[in-house]
Design a protein around this motif. Structure first.
Motif, PDB file in Angstrom:
ATOM      1  N   PRO A 139       0.926  -1.449  -0.165  1.00 33.30           N
ATOM      2  CA  PRO A 139       0.344  -0.210   0.060  1.00 33.30           C
ATOM      3  C   PRO A 139       0.773   1.416  -0.299  1.00 33.30           C
ATOM      4  CG  PRO A 139      -0.377  -0.801   1.987  1.00 33.30           C
ATOM      5  CD  PRO A 139       0.910  -2.297   1.322  1.00 33.30           C
ATOM      6  N   THR A 141       1.240   5.397   1.365  1.00 28.81           N
ATOM      7  CA  THR A 141       0.421   5.830   2.774  1.00 28.81           C
ATOM      8  C   THR A 141       1.249   7.514   2.505  1.00 28.81           C
ATOM      9  OG1 THR A 141       2.697   4.955   3.861  1.00 28.81           O
ATOM     10  CG2 THR A 141       0.950   3.493   3.954  1.00 28.81           C
ATOM     11  N   ASN A 144      -2.080   9.912   7.516  1.00 29.90           N
ATOM     12  CA  ASN A 144      -3.850   8.928   7.827  1.00 29.90           C
ATOM     13  C   ASN A 144      -3.815   7.780   6.466  1.00 29.90           C
ATOM     14  OD1 ASN A 144      -2.401   9.600  10.487  1.00 29.90           O
ATOM     15  ND2 ASN A 144      -4.337  11.156  10.249  1.00 29.90           N
ATOM     16  N   GLU A 146      -4.642   5.942   2.871  1.00 28.35           N
ATOM     17  CA  GLU A 146      -3.812   4.665   2.591  1.00 28.35           C
ATOM     18  C   GLU A 146      -4.030   4.298   0.915  1.00 28.35           C
ATOM     19  OE1 GLU A 146      -2.506   0.771   5.440  1.00 28.35           O
ATOM     20  OE2 GLU A 146      -4.123   0.251   4.178  1.00 28.35           O
ATOM     21  N   ASP A 148      -4.343   1.113  -1.536  1.00 29.12           N
ATOM     22  CA  ASP A 148      -3.932  -0.575  -1.769  1.00 29.12           C
ATOM     23  C   ASP A 148      -3.786  -0.682  -2.851  1.00 29.12           C
ATOM     24  OD1 ASP A 148      -4.235  -2.953  -1.703  1.00 29.12           O
ATOM     25  OD2 ASP A 148      -4.845  -3.514  -0.261  1.00 29.12           O
ATOM     26  N   ARG A 156      -8.958   6.266   4.859  1.00 32.28           N
ATOM     27  CA  ARG A 156      -8.401   7.212   6.020  1.00 32.28           C
ATOM     28  C   ARG A 156      -8.889   7.461   7.734  1.00 32.28           C
ATOM     29  NH1 ARG A 156      -8.840  13.899   4.702  1.00 32.28           N
ATOM     30  NH2 ARG A 156      -6.824  14.254   5.318  1.00 32.28           N
ATOM     31  N   ARG A 164      -8.930   3.531  10.356  1.00 34.25           N
ATOM     32  CA  ARG A 164      -9.198   4.156   8.900  1.00 34.25           C
ATOM     33  C   ARG A 164     -10.014   3.492   8.491  1.00 34.25           C
ATOM     34  NH1 ARG A 164      -3.217   2.338   7.970  1.00 34.25           N
ATOM     35  NH2 ARG A 164      -2.374   4.493   8.016  1.00 34.25           N
TER      36      ARG A 164
END
Length: 241
Positions: A139, A141, A144, A146, A148, A156, A164
């Motif tokens: 992932p 980042t 906060n 992310e 994928d 988030r 998240r």
């Protein structure tokens, strides 16, 4: 094999067009570039085709004999978010275009050149190709946030130690956010976003970037402070993580 054929190989496109002559030309061109093509002449047929199988992309006429293609575009976005939607429209008013882009990935105005259609479908699939044909990736980042890259999902947190929450994005919104994340806190010029996210060249006057930036801001807003920054006259970036 050219770039279009590489992207088209194995991709299935639903062409929703009520004019058989136009549908035939589109199908011939797309098949030549390696796409599998299924045709529907109306919304009723299109809904039946989608119920039968999965499509990588839908080339969707806006004006159809049994309704407005944009309504079907909304259905596709809600029920099949992994499917790219490219609208074909004779309407070129900015309000019409912006409205369609709210639940589509691109649009083409009539009359069009067949090479443009193939190029647009190819460009959309480059950024929305489903995870089952891509290798697994770690992932991305940013603070906060992310992303994928295997499942094309975004999460988030609204605070550093909070859980998240998934953010529902269209394929193009995801591609735009991913490009901004990959550039970290750098301001990315609008022209560069057009080239790398939309594969547009020499279209600095296009409003598509501003439109999608506003969509991203609206969807990310409930989960924390403003993330996307604007450098007026230059481009866009991300706030400090």
């Amino acid at each position: 094999m050219n770039a279009g054929e590489e992207v088209g190989k194995g991709a299935v496109v639903l062409v929703v067009e009520d004019e058989p002559s136009i549908a035939d030309v589109l199908a011939i061109a797309l098949r030549y570039h390696g796409f599998e093509v299924v045709w529907a002449s109306c919304l009723l047929q299109a809904r039946a085709r989608v119920a039968e199988r999965r499509f990588d992309a839908v080339l969707l006429d806006v004006m159809l004999p049994d309704g407005d293609g944009r309504a079907f575009g909304r259905e596709l976005r809600d029920g099949h978010p992994e499917t790219a939607v490219v609208f074909v429209t004779a309407r070129d008013a900015p309000a019409e275009i912006v409205g369609a882009l709210g639940f589509g990935d691109d649009y083409i105005t009539k009359p069009f050149h067949i090479d443009e259609v193939v190029a647009r479908i190819t460009a959309v699939l480059r950024r929305t190709r489903p995870a089952d044909v891509l290798p697994a990736r770690p992932p991305l980042t940013y603070g906060n946030l992310e992303l994928d890259e295997t499942t094309y999902t975004v999460r988030r947190a609204d605070r550093p130690d909070g859980p998240r929450v998934e953010v529902q994005l269209t394929p193009t919104e995801y591609a735009l956010l991913r490009f901004l994340v990959r550039n970290g806190g750098r301001i990315v010029p609008k022209e560069q976003l057009l080239r790398h996210v939309w594969q547009y060249e020499h279209q600095a006057e296009s409003t598509v970037v501003e439109t999608y930036i506003s969509y991203l801001r609206r969807k990310l807003a409930p989960l924390g402070p403003s993330l996307i920054t604007t450098r007026r006259g230059v481009g866009y970036g991300l706030a400090a993580a």
